[in-house]
Design an enzyme around this catalytic site. Structure first.
Site, PDB file in Angstrom:
ATOM      1  N   GLY A   1       0.822  -1.214   0.000  1.00 38.70           N
ATOM      2  CA  GLY A   1       0.000   0.000   0.000  1.00 38.70           C
ATOM      3  C   GLY A   1       0.848   1.252   0.000  1.00 38.70           C
ATOM      4  CE1 TYR A   2       5.543   0.787   1.003  1.00 35.05           C
ATOM      5  CE2 TYR A   2       7.140   1.821  -0.445  1.00 35.05           C
ATOM      6  CZ  TYR A   2       6.863   1.109   0.693  1.00 35.05           C
ATOM      7  OH  TYR A   2       7.882   0.718   1.506  1.00 35.05           O
TER       8      TYR A   2
ATOM      9  CB  THR B   1       0.752  -5.863  -7.622  1.00 34.40           C
ATOM     10  OG1 THR B   1       1.189  -4.721  -8.361  1.00 34.40           O
ATOM     11  CG2 THR B   1       0.896  -7.106  -8.481  1.00 34.40           C
TER      12      THR B   1
ATOM     13  CD  GLU C   1       9.441  -2.029  -5.716  1.00 33.23           C
ATOM     14  OE1 GLU C   1       9.464  -1.060  -4.954  1.00 33.23           O
ATOM     15  OE2 GLU C   1       8.511  -2.264  -6.496  1.00 33.23           O
TER      16      GLU C   1
ATOM     17  CG  ASN D   1      12.724   3.196 -15.951  1.00 34.46           C
ATOM     18  OD1 ASN D   1      12.298   2.661 -14.915  1.00 34.46           O
ATOM     19  ND2 ASN D   1      13.163   2.492 -16.975  1.00 34.46           N
ATOM     20  CD  GLU D   2      10.207   8.955 -17.078  1.00 33.00           C
ATOM     21  OE1 GLU D   2       9.800   8.138 -16.230  1.00 33.00           O
ATOM     22  OE2 GLU D   2       9.924   8.870 -18.280  1.00 33.00           O
TER      23      GLU D   2
END
Lengths: 397, 376
Positions: A126-127, A160, A243, A383-384
Site C-alpha cells: 500500500g504505497y 498488485t 525492490e 525510470n525518470e
C-alpha cells in the site's frame, strides 16, 4: 577479481537443478502468465520451497532464510529462470519481510515472518495513491491514533494482487504538520478488517493484476506499527532499495531472449529463418550485449552489498537498464511473430478473449505481454525518478 | 506548392468529424469492441448514407469523385476515434482493386454494393510462411473448365468475420515466391469449401483464419489478367499503406494532445509534471515525431499515382516513419500518463495498441526499410 564458479558452486548448481527438476509442480509447467493462475497455483512453488527451506535465499538464517552467498543466489536465480518456474511473490519475501526483520519488534517477527515464508499470508503493497505516484512522500492516507488503535482513512492504488491478499503494508500519514517525509508511518493492516474495499483495475493487456484499495475508518492495532511512529519513510526507502535491486530480472531476461531466438528461428522471411537476417540478428545481439553488461553490473552491486555496502543509489541503474531490456525483449518478440501478433490470448476476464488461438503456439499473448511490460518503466519508482536519484545521489547534481 | 484543403474536403472532414463526435465516443467504442459482433452494421449503414463509403469512387462509378486526399481525411478522422468498421478493407482495398483493376462488369456489379453499405469486403492475402511478402503464396488456383479451383490457407484476415466477399490472392503458375503467376479472385465467403475461424485482435478488431478447399470460382471472378496481379496488388496495398498512415496520425494527435493536457494538470512535487524539463523535451520529441508523420502521410498520399518505383519508395518511407513514430508516441504517452496509461479504462492505452498493430499491418519497419532500400 574472479567471475568463475568454484567446485563447491558447481556442486551447488547441480543440486538446485536436480531439485527443481524433481520438485517443480508438473501442473504449473503449462502456465506462463500469472494472470492465468489461481491463488493456489501461484503459491504452489513457494510451498514446495518452504518445505525444503529454500524459500528465502537472501534472508538471515535466524529468520528462516538460507543466507546464500551472492554466487549461490546467482546460480539459484539462473536455475529457476531456466526451468521457467513461477516467480515467487515479492511482496512478503522481498519487500515487507526484510523490513520486519530489520526494523520490527520480536512479537512482529514471530507473528509475521513464518507465515511470509510459508505463504500462509499473502501480502500486498500500500504505497501509491492517486495523488502520490512519483511523489510518493505526498501521500495522504491518514492514520489517527485513538487509544490502542490507529484509525486509517485513505485510498491506495496500483496495488498488485490485492484481490488475493491477507495483509497490506501501508505508508500512512501520522503527522500532517511535519515535512512530507517526516510524518509518515509504516503500518501492517489485516485485509479482513472492516472498512477495506478492493476494486479491480483492468490493464491494457486485459488482465486483472492491480487494484485500488479504499480504507474507510479502518481500525489497526498499535502493535502493527513498524518501528517508530513518523519514521516510516526510512523503512519505505529501505524497502524500495531492495525492490530496485531485485527488479533487474537478468536471469528471466536471458530465458526470454532464448525464447525470442527460438521464435525468430521458426519464423520465415522469404523462406529463410528471420534469425538469419542481418537486421534481426543484430538487434538480438545488441540486446544480449546490453544484458551481459547488466548482469555484470548486478553482480558488482551484489558483491558490494555482501561487503556491507548498499544497496545504494546505484541500484537505480539496475532498475532502469533491467526494465529497458525487458521491454525491448517483448518488443522484438512482437516483431518476430509478424502478422500473428494480432491474436488476442484469453487473459483474465477480458470479455472478447478468444477460445480459438490462431497461429503458432508461441504467438498468442505476445502483443499483450509487450503492452503489459510497459508498466515496468512506471512502477517501483518510474525510470525518470530513478534518473533523478542517480543525478542527485550519485553524481551530486 | 499548396498543402491546403479545398472547401469540399473541409466539408467532408466536418461531416465525418461531427458524425464521430455524436456516435463514436470512447465508451461506445468499448461496448462495440466487447460485443459479440465486434462492429456496428447500423453505423456502417450511416456511413453509407452520408456518402462516406462513396468518397474515393469516381462519379461514373456512382461515387463522389474523391481521391487519395479524401481517403486520407476520412482515415485520419477514423484514427482519431479508433473506428473499427472496415472502411480500409472494404472501400480502400477492395474498392481499390475494383477501381484500379476490375473489369467494367465487375465495377458495375460490385461497387454499388460497397457504396451503399450492403456489402463488406476484405483482402485475404497473408500466409503464415509469407510474413509480409505479398508474392510468397502457397495458395493455388488451378484451371478447371471455364473457371478455377482454389486451395490454400490465409491468415490474420482482418475484418473477415464481418465480410461477405473476399478478394483472394493465389498462384496460378510459377514458384512460391515468383513475382509472376499471381492472380486475384473475388470469392463469396459463403462459397462451398471456404471455412473460417474468427477471433478478436489485440487492437479491438476481428480477424479470421481462412481455409480454401476446392473452392470453385468462375473465370469472371478474376480481377485483371491471369498471372499478372502482383503490380496491382502492390499498387493497392500502397494505397492501403497511405490510408493506414492517415489513420495513425489521427491517433498520434489524440495521444499527444492527451499527454500534454495530462502533464499540465497532473501535479507531483507541488507542480504540474509538465514543468519538468525532461518531460517537456519528451513531449517535444513526440510532437516532432507527429509532425514528421503528417508530412510523410501527405507525401505518400500525393504520390500514389507516380510510377511504381517512386510510389513504392513513398509508401515504404511513410510506413517506416509512421511505424517508428507510432511506437515512440504510443510508449511515451503511456509512460507520461504513469499507471493511468496502463489502464483499460483510459483511451490512451487503446490508441497505443492500435498504433502498435498499424506497424504490423502491410509490413513493419524492417520490411519497409528493406523495400525502400531495394527500390532506391
Amino acid at each position: 577479481m574472479d567471475m568463475s564458479f568454484s567446485p563447491d558452486d558447481l556442486a551447488f548448481r547441480d543440486e538446485v537443478k536436480a531439485f527443481i527438476a524433481d520438485n517443480y509442480p508438473a501442473e504449473l509447467k503449462a502456465k506462463r502468465a500469472r494472470s492465468e493462475m489461481t491463488k493456489d497455483e501461484i503459491l504452489a512453488w513457494q510451498r514446495v520451497l518452504h518445505k525444503k527451506g529454500w524459500v528465502a535465499p537472501h534472508w538471515p538464517k535466524q529468520y528462516g532464510g538460507c543466507e546464500w552467498s551472492i554466487t549461490q543466489r546467482f546460480i539459484w536465480n539462473e536455475a529457476c529462470a531456466q526451468a521457467e518456474t513461477t516467480p515467487l511473490l515479492p511482496f512478503g519475501l522481498a519487500m515487507v519481510g526484510p523490513v520486519i526483520y530489520t526494523f520490527g519488534n520480536e512479537e512482529q517477527k514471530a507473528k509475521f515472518l513464518p507465515r511470509i515464508l510459508s505463504g500462509d499470508d499473502w501480502w500486498c503493497q500500500g504505497y501509491s495513491e492517486p495523488g502520490a505516484g512519483s511523489d510518493l512522500a505526498s501521500l495522504k492516507t491518514r492514520a489517527v491514533r485513538e487509544g490502542d488503535h490507529y484509525i486509517v482513512n485513505g485510498h491506495k492504488i496500483w496495488t498488485t494482487l490485492a484481490q488475493h491478499a491477507d495483509w497490506i503494508f501501508c505508508l500512512v500519514r501520522t503527522d500532517p504538520s511535519a515535512k512530507a517525509q517526516e510524518g509518515i508511518s509504516f503500518l501492517l493492516i489485516d485485509m479482513k478488517t472492516p472498512g477495506i474495499t478492493v476494486r479491480p483495475i483492468i490493464t491494457i493487456d486485459g488482465s486483472h493484476e492491480v487494484n485500488e484499495v479504499f480504507l474507510e475508518d479502518v481500525k489497526v492495532p498499535v502493535e502493527n506499527l513498524i518501528g517508530e511512529e513518523n519514521k516510516g519513510w526510512t523503512y519505505a526507502k529501505f524497502l524500495l532499495g531492495n525492490e530496485r535491486s531485485g527488479i533487474a530480472g537478468v536471469a528471466r531476461s536471458k530465458k526470454s531472449i532464448e525464447r525470442l531466438k527460438t521464435i525468430a528461428k521458426a519464423e520465415l522471411i522469404d523462406g529463410e529463418p528471420l534469425m538469419k537476417t542481418d537486421e534481426f540478428s543484430r538487434k538480438v545481439a545488441e540486446l544480449e550485449i546490453d544484458l551481459t553488461a547488466l548482469e555484470v553490473t548486478e553482480l558488482r552491486t551484489l558483491a558490494a552489498e555482501s561487503h556491507g555496502r548498499g544497496p545504494g543509489p546505484e541500484a537505480s541503474i539496475l532498475k532502469v537498464k533491467g526494465t529497458e531490456i525487458q521491454q525491448r525483449i517483448t518488443e522484438l518478440t512482437l516483431e518476430a511473430v509478424g502478422n500473428y501478433g494480432f491474436v488476442q490470448a484469453p487473459l483474465g476476464d477480458a470479455a472478447n478473449s478468444n477460445d480459438f488461438l490462431a497461429g503458432p503456439e508461441y504467438a498468442p499473448g505476445v502483443a499483450q505481454n509487450y503492452f503489459n511490460m510497459r508498466k515496468t518503466s512506471i512502477y517501483g519508482g518510474s525510470n525518470e525518478i530513478q534518473a533523478n536519484i542517480i543525478a542527485k545521489m550519485v553524481l551530486g547534481l | 506548392m499548396d498543402f491546403s484543403f479545398t472547401e469540399e474536403q473541409t466539408l467532408l472532414r466536418n461531416t465525418v468529424h461531427s458524425l464521430l463526435q455524436d456516435k463514436y465516443d470512447f465508451d461506445t467504442r468499448r461496448k462495440v469492441v466487447k460485443s459479440a459482433e465486434g462492429w456496428r452494421p447500423e453505423f456502417w449503414a450511416q456511413m453509407a448514407e452520408l456518402g462516406l463509403l462513396a468518397a474515393p469512387f469516381s462519379e461514373e462509378m456512382g461515387g463522389l469523385g474523391g481521391g487519395a486526399i479524401e481517403t486520407m481525411i476520412l482515415m485520419e478522422e477514423f484514427g482519431a476515434r479508433m473506428v473499427v468498421e472496415p472502411f480500409l478493407e472494404t472501400v480502400v482495398v477492395a474498392g481499390g482493386f475494383l477501381r484500379e483493376g476490375g473489369s467494367a462488369a465487375q465495377q458495375e456489379e460490385f461497387i454499388p454494393g460497397i457504396i451503399g453499405g450492403e456489402s463488406v469486403w476484405t483482402f485475404a492475402y497473408a500466409e503464415p510462411q509469407g510474413r509480409y511478402n505479398l508474392a510468397d503464396l502457397k495458395t493455388t488456383a488451378k484451371k478447371d473448365g471455364a473457371g478455377y479451383v482454389l486451395n490454400g490457407y490465409k491468415c490474420v484476415v482482418i475484418a473477415a468475420p464481418w465480410a461477405d466477399k473476399l478478394i483472394v490472392s493465389a498462384r496460378t503458375s510459377g514458384g512460391q515466391r515468383d513475382r509472376d503467376g499471381i492472380s486475384l479472385f473475388i470469392v463469396d465467403k459463403s462459397a462451398t469449401g471456404v471455412s473460417t475461424r474468427d477471433y478478436a485482435t489485440v487492437d479491438g478488431r476481428r480477424a479470421s483464419e481462412i481455409t480454401f478447399e476446392n473452392v470453385k470460382v468462375d473465370a469472371a471472378a478474376m480481377i485483371g489478367a491471369e498471372g499478372g496481379a502482383l503490380p496491382l496488388i502492390e499498387k493497392v496495398t500502397d494505397q492501403a499503406i497511405a490510408a493506414l498512415c492517415a489513420e495513425a496520425i489521427g491517433g498520434m494527435k489524440k495521444l499527444n494532445d492527451a499527454t500534454v493536457e495530462y502533464c499540465k494538470t497532473r501535479k507531483q512535487f507541488g507542480v504540474p509534471i509538465g514543468k519538468f524539463q525532461v518531460l517537456q523535451h519528451r513531449m517535444v520529441d513526440m510532437f516532432m515525431a507527429y509532425e514528421q508523420s503528417v508530412s510523410m502521410t501527405y507525401m505518400v498520399s500525393l504520390k500514389l499515382d507516380e510510377d511504381a518505383a517512386e510510389r513504392a519508395r513513398a509508401a515504404a518511407g511513410a510506413k517506416v516513419q509512421i511505424g517508428k513514430a507510432g511506437r515512440f508516441i504510443g510508449q511515451q504517452a503511456v509512460q507520461l500518463h504513469g499507471g493511468m496509461g496502463m489502464t483499460d479504462e483510459l483511451d490512451v492505452g487503446h490508441y497505443f495498441k492500435r498504433l502498435t498493430m498499424i506497424d504490423t499491418q502491410f509490413g513493419n519497419i524492417d520490411y519497409q526499410l528493406r523495400r525502400y532500400a531495394d527500390a532506391a
